[in-house]
Scaffold this active site. Structure first.
Site, PDB file in Angstrom:
ATOM      1  N   CYS A   1       0.840  -1.198   0.000  1.00 29.48           N
ATOM      2  CA  CYS A   1       0.000   0.000   0.000  1.00 29.48           C
ATOM      3  C   CYS A   1       0.876   1.249   0.000  1.00 29.48           C
ATOM      4  O   CYS A   1       1.386   1.657   1.057  1.00 29.48           O
ATOM      5  CB  CYS A   1      -0.928  -0.002   1.214  1.00 29.48           C
ATOM      6  SG  CYS A   1      -1.945   1.475   1.345  1.00 29.48           S
TER       7      CYS A   1
ATOM      8  N   CYS B   1      -0.525   4.055   2.156  1.00 23.53           N
ATOM      9  CA  CYS B   1      -0.300   3.886   3.593  1.00 23.53           C
ATOM     10  C   CYS B   1       1.137   4.215   3.989  1.00 23.53           C
ATOM     11  O   CYS B   1       1.381   4.836   5.031  1.00 23.53           O
ATOM     12  CB  CYS B   1      -0.596   2.446   4.006  1.00 23.53           C
ATOM     13  SG  CYS B   1      -2.176   1.786   3.450  1.00 23.53           S
ATOM     14  N   ASP B   2       2.090   3.781   3.173  1.00 25.95           N
ATOM     15  CA  ASP B   2       3.486   3.789   3.604  1.00 25.95           C
ATOM     16  C   ASP B   2       4.416   4.699   2.816  1.00 25.95           C
ATOM     17  O   ASP B   2       5.596   4.819   3.147  1.00 25.95           O
ATOM     18  CB  ASP B   2       4.037   2.357   3.530  1.00 25.95           C
ATOM     19  CG  ASP B   2       3.253   1.396   4.408  1.00 25.95           C
ATOM     20  OD1 ASP B   2       2.801   1.829   5.485  1.00 25.95           O
ATOM     21  OD2 ASP B   2       3.090   0.227   4.020  1.00 25.95           O
TER      22      ASP B   2
END
Length: 318
Positions: free
Chosen positions: A145, A148-149
């Site tokens: 992701c 997300c990261d």
């Protein structure tokens, strides 16, 4: 039957007209249509609020948002709209189901639910490479992701694996932070849409390594490099990197219904009206769609499933 049988002994239960499993575009669209039909649907979100779409930084091809919309934001809008008409959304996960008779029995972390009808919108999960170092370094530089990261890779070099829409969308997102994004693709041509291809191929931070697969993620405490193999020449390589982002597809989250519903390659088989092989059970979104896998098609399938569930309840329960 499911791996974990459902039992009503010693359990408190609640009864609903329609239970929706999943909170992605398919599940929340189904909830919206069912709520407007005054069915007071119950939605179990599963572990991913908003489904896979919520992990996408910007969705640019959903109608009504000419400048794009964040995946998480779109999911929140779906949920608010469904709740406005009476849908009940609960952060809960189903772990067993009995579809052998009605009411259907679904056991969740919150208890036993008896449902006169069911919409399965459990979506799909990221496929892993299953190579040495991948699982050991997940969360330590290996990710599925970018939204997300990505922030953690500011001014760093990253690797992306894949050649479809998701790989290029997430790769382009990573260029916001990383100094370089190297895309490894096992073929010599991308599968992504033409617009994404043009954007990615022309981006100064992105470069492409063709006909190449990863064979190992290297690192002790964090990702340090990846080992690669050219599938045409057999040449082995080692590429230094700070992060590995893997986007090679998804597998449908349908294990719960194995042996109970007709499936094909793990996807629930539905007809043109979202009917499964069990009357009263409908499926929508990526749990039943191996082809399109778009937010708009999932939403449409969810709406159709709810309309059909409404007809089913009217015909069988009045």
């Amino acid at each position: 039957m499911s791996d974990v049988p459902v039992s009503t002994l010693g359990m408190t239960s609640r009864h609903v007209k329609l239970l929706v499993l999943g909170s992605g575009p398919a599940g929340l669209s189904a909830a919206l249509y069912a709520a407007r039909a005054e069915l007071a649907p119950l939605v179990l979100t599963g572990t991913e609020l908003g489904g896979q779409a919520a992990l996408t930084f910007s969705i640019e091809n959903y109608p009504g948002f000419p400048t794009g919309v964040g995946g998480a934001e779109l999911g929140e809008l779906f949920q608010k709209q469904a709740e406005r008409f009476g849908a009940q959304v609960e952060f809960d996960t189903a772990y067993s189901a009995d579809l052998s008779s009605r009411p259907f029995k679904v056991q969740s972390d919150g208890g036993l639910i008896l449902a006169d009808s069911l919409v399965i919108a459990t979506g799909a999960s990221s496929i892993h490479l299953n190579i040495p170092g991948e699982s050991e370094l997940t969360g330590k530089g290996t990710s599925y992701c970018a939204t997300c990261d990505g922030w953690f890779f500011k001014d760093k070099q990253v690797v992306v694996v894949g050649g479809g829409d998701s790989a290029l969308e997430e790769g382009l997102f990573l260029t916001r932070y990383a100094t370089s994004v190297t895309v490894f693709h096992r073929r010599d041509a991308l599968r992504a849409g033409a617009v994404l291809q043009k954007r990615a191929l022309e981006h100064p931070k992105m470069k492409f390594i063709w006909n190449t697969v990863l064979t190992e993620v290297v690192g002790s405490e964090k990702v340090e490099a990846v080992r690669t193999k050219n599938v045409v020449t057999g040449e082995l390589g080692l590429t230094s990197t700070d992060g590995v982002f893997i986007f090679i597809g998804h597998t449908p989250n349908t294990k719960l219904f194995e042996g109970q519903l007709e499936m094909e390659n793990g996807y629930i088989k539905v007809d043109s009206h979202m009917h499964t092989s069990v009357p009263g059970v409908f499926a929508a979104g990526e749990a039943a769609d191996a082809h399109f896998r778009q937010v708009i098609t999932s939403a449409g399938m969810g709406a159709a499933a709810a309309i059909e569930a409404t007809h089913f309840l009217e015909q069988n329960y009045g």
